[in-house]
Each structure stands twice: as structure tokens, then as C-alpha cells.
Design a protein around this motif. Structure first.
Motif, short mmCIF file in Angstrom:
data_model
loop_
_atom_site.label_atom_id
_atom_site.label_comp_id
_atom_site.label_asym_id
_atom_site.label_seq_id
_atom_site.Cartn_x
_atom_site.Cartn_y
_atom_site.Cartn_z
N MET A 543 0.94 -1.44 0.22
CA MET A 543 0.29 0.30 0.07
C MET A 543 0.91 1.64 -0.31
O MET A 543 0.66 2.66 -0.91
N SER A 544 1.93 1.52 1.12
CA SER A 544 2.55 2.44 0.90
C SER A 544 3.08 2.59 -0.98
O SER A 544 3.37 3.65 -0.69
N LEU A 545 3.46 1.76 -1.29
CA LEU A 545 4.76 2.11 -1.86
C LEU A 545 3.24 2.58 -3.42
O LEU A 545 4.12 3.18 -4.72
N MET A 546 2.31 1.80 -3.10
CA MET A 546 1.12 1.96 -4.42
C MET A 546 1.23 3.54 -3.98
O MET A 546 1.23 4.17 -5.43
N LYS A 547 0.88 4.16 -3.33
CA LYS A 547 0.55 5.37 -2.12
C LYS A 547 1.73 6.52 -4.07
O LYS A 547 1.45 7.80 -4.13
N LEU A 548 3.37 6.05 -2.88
CA LEU A 548 4.13 6.50 -3.72
C LEU A 548 4.17 6.83 -5.55
O LEU A 548 4.61 7.65 -5.27
N ALA A 549 3.91 5.69 -5.58
CA ALA A 549 4.19 5.77 -6.69
C ALA A 549 2.78 6.75 -7.42
O ALA A 549 2.80 6.96 -8.85
N ALA A 550 1.43 6.58 -6.99
CA ALA A 550 0.23 7.61 -7.05
C ALA A 550 1.34 9.55 -6.54
O ALA A 550 1.00 10.20 -7.69
N ARG A 551 1.93 9.00 -6.22
CA ARG A 551 2.68 10.91 -5.40
C ARG A 551 3.50 11.28 -6.84
O ARG A 551 3.50 11.90 -6.45
N GLN A 552 4.14 10.23 -7.26
CA GLN A 552 5.20 10.45 -8.08
C GLN A 552 4.48 11.11 -9.13
O GLN A 552 5.54 11.86 -10.12
N THR A 553 3.36 11.25 -9.32
CA THR A 553 2.94 12.40 -10.46
C THR A 553 2.00 13.19 -10.92
O THR A 553 2.10 13.87 -11.36
N ARG A 554 2.31 13.48 -8.81
CA ARG A 554 1.81 14.89 -9.53
C ARG A 554 3.18 15.92 -9.17
O ARG A 554 4.05 15.31 -8.02
N PRO A 555 3.48 16.94 -9.48
CA PRO A 555 4.48 18.40 -9.72
C PRO A 555 4.19 18.93 -8.53
O PRO A 555 4.46 19.21 -7.94
N VAL A 556 4.70 18.18 -7.23
CA VAL A 556 5.63 17.90 -5.78
C VAL A 556 7.14 18.19 -6.04
O VAL A 556 7.10 16.64 -6.15
#
Length: 1020
Positions: A543-556
Motif C-alpha cells: 500500500m505504501s509503495l502504491m501511494k508513493l507511485a501515485a504521488r510521483q505523478t503530482r508536480p510536487v
């Protein structure tokens, strides 16, 4: 207490006190037959059978010297009437013969002829042709005093010299009265005169006859016959003694004793058998010697003495042969018993050894460990158990062979079959116990081996997972590629759970719960807890890796800690204690996991809020309707729901009766609780309840469930199963008999055991009444459903009726059709209840014909006084004088039945019983009210006028009710017949039941009378 045999008047060996004598009925019969043969042989061999004398028995050997002097002989000649002839030949010293010697010889000679010949009387011939008058006088004096037999006639050959003849004539004339002879004395001058009285062939050669007589040969034959008879008597007594000893011999209690007894009896039997055979040979030789003169040329006939001797020997030999056969038959039975005794001792000895060996095996098997603490330990236990099973195989084979031998002994009608049979059963039970225990042990050890292999597999998977998690570097998760690679590794490893077939904890405990000991259970709990922890860590990492992967797409721009090299983890295999301990986290992992955990919590909160909002929205929009409450159901649906609920309960109750009462009757361990009357009548107690269960469970319930959404199908369901529901008639026809059996057996222990096992509050017969209550329930529900006739009940939307007159007419049409079908279903159910009432009522009628159902439904019944009269003798004065008969009358649709009433005692006192007397069809009857006499009477008569019945009711109201009902039925049937005939004349066939069908739909619903269903509780 000892008993005495009526046949042989001896103590019956089967009832001798304080002995272990075992004698079968066949052996006892053989013993009695043998004993009777010995007694007959002994009696025949006695002297009073060989020689007919009533005083002290004499043998030829006892008076051999007197017989050799030959002063009196029994030549074997016979008079004209068959009287034996005793000849006194010329003997010089006759006057000097001692009185005792003369008496012994006379007694012996008179005892030789048969009883029939001796009863005729003896003829004495005294030859004194060369002697004097003094010798004749002495002979007559001795005969008058000492002759023991019955005298018929005395012939005297007078002296040939003239002087002595003259003296003899004068002496006879003057001394006749002195001799006191009651028989005639004939004085003869010559032999030719004697031949005028006695046939020449019956006189010896010295008397001028042709009869051959050799005195020495006669003495030898008599001596041999008497010696043979004496030997037979001795042997007969020995046989009796030996037979009694065999019959009363106690059976030994061991193999050596049984073998010794068998050998001892066999030796004694062989010795006696040889003696009997020797006696038979001696008797045959003696018989051939007696018959020898008849075989020599020229052929000559045996005289009567020789014929009697031959006949005597033949009788003795025949009886000897019969005795020998009887002894052989008795010995065969006794020998069989001794062999069976020896077989029994061998069997019991082998049984004790086999049982001891099996008990030892079972004890060793019980002490064998069920589970091990590791795979290696379990495999070692399996090898040892295989050795134990191999060692026990020989013992099992011996025990099974011994059981087969026991079965063969039982089939050969062994006298101890009742003792052998339970031992065979015990041997087979022990063998089955050992075999089943072996199988169970193998299964348990196999499960234990599988358990430890599963635990090892789980431990290896967990160690590999911990190593994988420890090997993932945190700095590689800062990029999208690193996160994707780590996520792919985690998902790939989680996929191996299914490939390795790792069970869930619940599945694991369900599979191995029965074999888990405390130690193994603790080990399994630790391994499974380790599995849960590792899987939880993997899911969190995923779950943590999946959320990190989702955050990688944000411009942050992500902020990462200073990179450090990943720690080098020691392989978990080197430290087993770290298997359940969480892995040590580096600073980067702590940061990442903290971040992932916060994101996971926020995601869970968001999901929860979204879910609540969706539920509220769906609730407002009505998209998620809840289950309808019972109050919101229409009346028809409520009735159908009630019908389905009670139907399921009804089926479960019938199933509990079948499984809880009927099936256990075949269990062997419950047989002792079931009395014979219940075992023999169990089919009558339960009737066709299995048939009822199968019909309701497989057919009727499924069809009723289809009516839940469409109540209009309910009436059609009942009408379609009209014929199937007739099984209730069969059930109720048997119900009175079932009640009688229940009343007799209700206190037996078997019913109590079954009731406690089923946890029933009510007795069995309360559940056997359920079918009757179910019919009343169907009637009540159909009646209630018929009372609710509205668009809502018919599942018609009221809004659909706003369309105009067309929809209104459609609604009314559907309503009318539904009501008609409901009415037909209700009528059908009422007819079925009436039919069941008829079955219950007629079950108490003995002699009732099977075709009584052709008379239709039972309408009324009651008790009446009946006078029966015939036209040819009908007179009122006779009618007044006759006593009426009490009859039970049954009124059917198409006939009337008369039954005789008799009161018989029962548990509740006197109860009525009915026997069938007569049945008549209504079409053949006419009914009239009596103008005079009692107002409680009416007349039923045949249309031919030959028989009339005056029926008297208990009251005027009952009379009026019956008269009205019978008159109505007669009018209806006459009208139906008239319609049929008119229809036939017009070419139209009209059903005679049509008018009745129309009337039937308008009548009130049928309610069963309290009398017919008085033994039933209120319907549920």
C-alpha cells in the motif's frame, strides 16, 4: 434336580446333578434305542425265553447226566392237534430213579416247547412192552405226582407176555382211582394200535415210526443254544453298562483330558464291537449245524425240535444284529460329541492365545505416539508403526482363521454353538479394532507429517519474505522506476502464496485441529502468527509503495533524506529467533513507513467518508431498499409466508422422526431397548411417514415457494397435487392402529432415549399427529386467503386501475377466476379431510370391504336401534315382540352401511368396536316416515320390497336430520339419473355429478367434527 427317563426308567443323563454332562437330543434318542435293543436281547437270551418255565431256570448242562440216562425224551413229535409228545422208553431201573432227578427232567422237557404248544397239553407214550405191571404202576404214580405240565392223554404199550398183560389189565381196572388221573389212559397192545392214534411220521423208529431222533445230538444242540443265549445275556448287560457310562460321562475341560477320554472310550468300544462280531459268527455256525440235516441228500425235513431250535437261533441273531446296529448308531452320536468336545477345547485354547496376542497388540498400539515434533520424528514414527502392523498381521490372520473355524463348527451344528458364536464375534471385533486403529494411526501420522511439512513450508516462505523486505533499499524508492520495481517484487512474492498453497490460519486449524497437541499447537500458533505478521508487513509495504507511485505523478518535488547505503542484512536462516520479530528499520525506512502510514490513514478516512456519503445518497434516492418488514406485506403474502414457514417446520419434524426414531431401530446397540411387539410392528407405528416426507420435501415445498411472488399460483398448486395428497388417506387409515401400538409401548426405554437425543419436549405420538394437523392448517390458510379478495391481495397495482373501464373489467375477471380456484382448492382440501375422517372411522370396522370408497364421501354416522323384516313374514304383532339390534350406520353420498356394535374392554374401560354387516346403494332404496308409533323412527326399504329396516334414532331431531339428508340424496341421484337418460335420448352425455359440483361451490366450508378428530390437538 435330576429327572427320570420315561422310556428306560433310568435317570436322564442330561439332568444329572453337579456334572458337566452335555448330551444332545439326537444322542439321547440313539441311547434310548440302543438301551431298548439291549433290554430285548437280554430278555430273549434269558432262560425263561429259551425254555418256558416259571420256576427255577434249568440248563441242560445242569442235568446232563439225567438227560443221558434217557428214561424220558422229547422227540419232537406232535399229536394230531399239535400236542407235544413225551416218550418214556423202556428203562430197566425206572423205579430206582430219584424223585428229584425225575422232577428236573420233567420240568426241563416241559419247558422246551413254546407256550402255545404247551397250552394244548402233553401226550405221554409209555413203552412197557418188555416190562412188568409194577413198572407201569410206578410210572403212572410218578407222573400223577410230579408231572409239571398240562396232560392231555396217556398211551401205555402193555407188556407183551400174557401173564403180565393180564395183571396189567386187572391193575388198571382196580387202581385207576388211586392214580388220580384226570386224563384218559389208553392201553395199547401193539405199535400198530398206537399208530392209529398218532401219525407214523411223529413217532420214533423204536415205536415203529419214521421220525429221526438222535438223543446225543439233541443234548448237544440244547447245550450249545443255552450257552450262546447266556453269553448274549452277559454281553447285553455289558453293553447297557457301557452305554450308561458313555451317556453320563462328564465332558473334560482341557485338550489332554478330552483326547484321553476319546481314546479310552474308543478302545472300550472296539473291544465290545469285536466281541459282538465274534458272537455273531458263533451264532451263525450253530444255526448252520442245526440246519445241517436238511442239507444232506437225500433231503430230509427237520423235526419240530430242530425247527424250534433253528427259529430260536434266528431270533437271537436278528436281535443281536439289531442291538449291534443300535450300538453303532449311539456310538456315532457319542463319538461325534467327543470329537466336538475336543474341537471345542482346541478352539477355546486357541481363542485364549489369540485374544491375549490381540490384547497385547492393542495395548502396544494404544501406547504408540500419535504425533511427532518434527518431520524427521514423524517419519521415524511411521516406520515403527509399519513394523508394528507387520508383526500384527500374522496374529490377525490366525485370529481370522480361528473365527472361520468357529463359523464352520457352528454350521456343523456343534452342541456348543451358543458358546462359540460370541467368541467368533469378539475375535472379529478385536481384529477390526486393531485394523481400524492402525488405519486411524496411519491417518493421524500422515496428517501430522503433512502438518509439519506445512509448518516448515510456511517458515521458509516467511524467512524468504523477510529477506526480500530487508534487501529493498529506501533510496531506490525516490524515483518512479524504483517504486515500480519494489512494488513488482512485493506483488510477485505475494503471488507465491497461492503457488505454494499456504493455508490461512482458519483453514489450517480446520484441517489439523483434531491432531494438535499442546506442544504442536504452540508451535503452529507461532508459525501462523509469523505468517500473519509477514503478510501484514507485505500488504503495508504494498500500500505504501502504491501511494508513493501515485504521488510521483503530482508536480510536487519530493524531499528525501540523505542517501545512505542499505544495511547488509544477515540471512534470517542464521537466526531463527528473528522469524517473528519485526525487522530493524533504518532511518530512511522509518521515514518512508511513517509517511506511508500517514497517507494510509488519510486514505482510509477519505474512503470511509466517501462510503458514508454514498450510503446517504442511495438512501435518499431509494436505490438501496431495505428488506420489507412483515407489517408492510399484503395479507395474501403474509398468509403464504406463514404457509412456507410452517411447511418447513413440518418437514423438519418429519425428518427428525425418521432420523431420530425409525433409523436407530436398526442399530445393533439399541436392540435391547426395543420390545418385540414394537420391533414387529414398527411399520404400523410410523405408517407411510417416509412417503409424506419425500413428497413435501422434494415436490410440494418447491412448488409452494414459487407462489411467494405470485399468490395466484397457490390454488393451482393444491389442485395439481390432488392425487398426490391422497397419501394422507393411507396415513390416517393406519393411524388408529399406530395409536394402539403407541399406547402399549409408550413406556419403553427406547422412546425415552430417542426423545432425549432429539431434545424434543413432546412425545413421539404428538409428532405422529402432525399430518392430521397439517391438513387442518391447509384448510384454515385457504379459507383465510379466500376472505382477502382485493387488488392488493392479487398483487395488482392500484395505479393500473386508473386507466378506465377496460382495466376494471380485467381486474374483476382475474379476481373472479382466482376466487373460483381458491374455492375449488378449499373444497378439495375439505374432501380430503372428510376422506381421512372416513379412514379413521372405518379403521375400527372389521371386515370392511375395500371398495367402500366407491360410495363417496362420508356425510353422517351414528348409533341406532334397527329392526330387520322380510316381506313374507312381516306382521306387526311379530315386530312388536322382536328385540331391536343396535347398529352403527354410516351415510355416504351414494350408499349406506350397517355395522354391528360390540363393547370390548380396554385400558379406558369398555370401548365400542364395529364389524361390517351390510352395505346398500341409495339408488336401490326408498325411505318413508312411520305414520304410527314412535316419532323417532323411519323406514328404509329395498325398491323390490323384499327387505325393510325400521330405524329408531335417539331423538326426533336426529331422526329429522337423517330423514332429510337421505331424502335429499335420493332426489339428487334420481334427478341425475333422469338427466343422464334424457341426455342419452338426445345424444348428449351428462355427468351425474354436475349438479352436485355446482351446489358444492356454494356450500359452507367444511369443518371436521370434534368426534372424528378428538384425538388431535389444535392445528398449528
Amino acid at each position: 434336580m435330576a429327572s427320570w427317563c420315561k422310556t428306560c426308567a433310568q435317570q436322564d443323563p442330561r439332568y444329572l446333578p453337579y456334572t458337566s454332562v452335555r448330551i444332545t437330543e439326537a444322542e439321547m434318542r440313539a441311547y434310548h434305542h440302543f438301551l431298548e435293543s439291549c433290554i430285548r436281547l437280554e430278555c430273549m437270551a434269558k432262560k425263561d425265553e429259551i425254555m418256558q418255565q416259571e420256576i427255577r431256570p434249568l440248563l441242560a448242562v445242569d442235568i446232563i447226566e439225567q438227560l443221558h440216562r434217557q428214561f424220558a425224551i422229547l422227540s419232537g413229535g406232535r399229536g394230531n392237534d399239535g400236542a407235544p409228545i413225551i416218550t418214556f422208553p423202556e428203562f430197566v431201573g425206572f423205579k430206582r430213579i430219584p424223585h428229584e432227578d425225575f422232577l428236573n427232567v420233567m420240568t426241563y422237557l416241559t419247558s422246551i416247547p413254546s407256550v402255545e404248544a404247551a397250552s394244548i397239553g402233553f401226550v405221554i407214550v409209555i413203552d412197557r412192552r418188555r416190562d412188568k405191571w409194577s413198572s407201569i404202576k410206578a410210572s403212572l404214580a410218578r407222573i400223577a405226582v410230579a408231572f409239571p405240565g398240562n396232560l392231555q392223554l396217556i398211551f401205555i404199550l402193555r407188556p407183551s407176555r400174557f401173564i403180565q398183560r393180564t395183571i396189567t389189565d386187572l391193575g388198571i381196572k382196580y387202581y385207576r382211582d388211586e392214580f388220580k388221573m384226570k386224563v384218559p389212559i389208553v392201553m395199547l397192545n401193539s405199535v400198530s394200535d398206537l399208530q392209529g392214534y398218532i401219525d407214523k411220521s411223529q413217532l420214533t423208529e423204536d415205536l415203529g415210526g419214521t421220525l429221526e431222533y438222535r438223543h446225543s445230538q439233541w443234548i448237544n444242540h440244547r447245550t450249545a443254544i443255552e450257552n450262546f443265549a447266556l453269553t448274549l445275556k452277559t454281553n447285553a448287560q455289558m453293553l447297557q453298562t457301557f452305554g450308561a457310562r458313555l451317556a453320563t460321562a462328564e465332558l473334560p475341560g482341557g485338550v489332554p483330558s478330552a483326547e484321553e477320554l476319546l481314546m479310552s472310550h474308543t478302545r472300550q468300544r472296539d473291544k465290545l464291537q469285536d466281541e459282538l462280531k465274534l458272537l455273531g459268527k458263533q451264532g451263525a455256525t450253530l444255526l448252520s449245524c442245526i440246519q445241517e440235516p436238511a442239507t444232506k441228500p437225500p433231503a430230509s425235513k427237520l423235526n419240530l425240535n430242530e425247527l424250534e431250535n433253528a427259529a430260536t437261533m434266528e431270533r437271537l441273531l436278528v436281535q443281536l444284529d439289531e442291538t449291534e446296529k443300535a450300538f453303532s448308531q449311539f456310538w456315532s452320536k457319542h463319538h461325534l460329541k467327543l470329537n466336538q468336545c475336543l474341537q471345542l477345547q482346541h478352539f477355546e485354547h486357541n481363542f485364549r492365545e489369540a485374544k491375549l496376542a490381540l490384547d497385547s497388540l492393542l495395548t502396544e498400539q494404544a501406547e504408540f505416539a500419535d504425533t511427532g515434533d518434527s518431520v524427521m520424528h514423524v517419519e521415524q514414527l511411521l516406520k515403527e508403526h509399519k513394523k508394528l502392523e507387520g508383526r500384527g498381521q500374522e496374529t490377525l490372520e490366525r485370529a481370522q482363521l480361528l473365527a472361520v473355524i468357529g463359523d464352520q463348527l457352528i454350521q456343523s451344528h456343534h452342541y456348543a454353538a451358543d458358546s462359540i458364536r460370541p467368541k467368533c464375534v469378539e475375535l472379529r471385533h478385536l481384529c477390526d479394532d486393531f485394523t481400524n486403529a492402525n488405519k486411524r494411526k496411519n491417518d493421524i501420522l500422515g496428517k501430522s507429517l503433512e502438518l509439519h511439512r506445512q509448518l516448515d513450508k510456511v517458515s521458509e516462505w516467511c524467512e524468504a519474505g523477510i529477506y526480500l523486505l530487508a534487501s529493498q533499499a529506501v533510496d531506490k524508492c525516490q524515483s518512479r522506476e524504483g517504486v515500480d520495481a519494489a512494488l513488482a517484487d512485493v506483488e510477485a512474492f505475494l503471488g507465491t502464496v497461492e503457488e505454494c498453497h499456504l493455508p490461512s490460519p482458519r483453514e489450517f486449524y480446520n484441517q489439523f485441529e483434531l491432531i494438535l497437541t499442546s506442544d504442536v499447537k504452540a508451535k503452529a500458533q507461532g508459525v501462523l502468527q509469523k505468517l500473519d505478521d509477514v503478510q501484514e508487513i507485505f500488504h503495508k509495504r504494498q500500500m505504501s509503495l502504491m501511494k508513493l507511485a501515485a504521488r510521483q505523478t503530482r508536480p510536487v518535488q519530493p524531499v528525501a533524506p540523505h542517501p545512505e547505503s542499505s544495511p547488509k542484512w544477515v540471512s534470517p536462516k542464521t537466526s531463527q529467533s528473528s522469524a517473528l520479530a519485526p525487522a530493524r528499520k533504518t532511518a530512511e525506512e522509518s521515514y518512508v513507513e511513517t509517511t506511508l502510514n500517514s497517507l494510509e490513514k488519510e486514505d482510509d478516512k477519505t474512503k470511509c467518508e466517501d462510503k458514508n456519503e454514498e450510503m446517504l445518497a442511495s438512501s435518499r434516492d431509494g436505490e438501496n431498499p431495505q428488506l420489507e418488514q412483515p407489517d408492510s406485506l399484503s395479507p395474501s403474502r403474509r398468509i403464504i409466508c406463514d404457509l412456507l414457514e410452517t411447511e418447513e417446520v413440518y418437514i423438519k419434524e418429519m425428518k427428525s422422526i425418521i432420523d431420530g426414531y425409525i433409523t436407530p431401530m436398526d442399530f445393533i446397540w439399541l436392540k435391547h431397548l426395543i420390545p418385540d411387539i414394537l420391533q414387529n410392528n414398527k411399520d404400523f407405528l410410523f405408517g407411510n411417514i417416509r412417503e409424506l416426507y419425500e413428497f413435501h420435501n422434494r415436490t410440494f415445498l418447491k412448488e409452494l415457494e414459487k407462489c411467494t411472488e405470485n399468490p395466484e399460483l397457490l390454488a393451482r398448486c393444491f389442485l395439481r397435487r390432488k392425487e398426490d395428497l391422497q397419501i394422507y388417506f393411507k396415513y390416517h387409515k393406519n393411524l388408529p392402529r399406530a395409536r394402539a401400538i403407541w399406547q402399549e409401548c409408550q413406556d419403553c426405554a427406547y422412546f425415552g432415549v430417542c426423545q432425549r437425543q432429539l431434545d424434543h419436549n413432546l412425545s413421539l405420538f404428538m409428532y405422529l399427529r402432525r399430518p392430521s394437523q397439517r391438513l387442518l392448517k391447509y384448510q384454515m390458510l385457504l379459507k383465510d386467503l379466500l376472505d382477502f379478495e382485493s387488488p392488493e391481495d392479487l398483487e395488482i397495482d392500484p395505479g393500473d386501475l386508473e386507466g378506465g373501464p377496460a382495466k376494471e373489467r380485467s381486474k374483476r375477471t382475474r379476481n373472479s377466476a382466482f376466487s373460483a380456484e381458491l374455492q375449488q382448492a378449499l373444497d378439495m382440501m375439505e374432501d380430503l379431510i372428510k376422506s381421512c375422517e372416513l379412514a379413521v372411522d372405518l379403521a375400527a370396522v372389521t371386515g370392511c370391504p375395500d371398495d367402500i370408497r366407491k360410495l363417496g364421501k362420508l356425510l353422517m354416522h351414528g348409533s341406532f336401534n334397527v329392526w330387520t323384516m322380510h316381506t313374507d313374514r312381516y306382521k306387526m304383532k311379530d315386530f312388536i315382540r322382536f328385540k331391536p339390534s343396535q347398529r352403527q350406520i354410516y351415510l355416504f353420498e351414494r350408499g349406506i352401511v350397517f355395522c354391528k356394535i360390540r363393547m370390548e374392554p380396554s385400558d379406558q374401560g369398555l370401548s365400542p368396536h364395529y364389524s361390517f354387516k351390510k352395505s346398500m346403494k341409495l339408488l336401490t332404496l326408498s325411505i318413508h316416515q312411520l305414520e304410527r308409533g314412535s316419532n323417532r323412527k323411519f323406514e328404509i326399504a329395498n325398491r323390490n320390497g323384499l327387505e325393510k329396516y325400521i330405524v329408531q334414532a335417539a331423538s326426533k331431531e336426529i331422526r329429522d336430520c337423517w330423514f332429510s339428508e337421505i331424502s335429499k340424496l335420493l332426489m339428487e341421484q334420481q334427478g341425475n339419473n333422469k338427466d343422464v337418460h334424457e341426455g342419452e335420448d338426445n345424444g348428449i352425455q351428462t355427468s351425474p355429478k354436475s349438479s352436485y359440483r355446482v351446489e358444492k361451490t356454494l356450500k359452507r366450508p367444511y369443518r371436521p367434527t370434534c368426534r372424528n378428530w378428538s384425538f388431535l390437538p389444535t392445528a398449528r
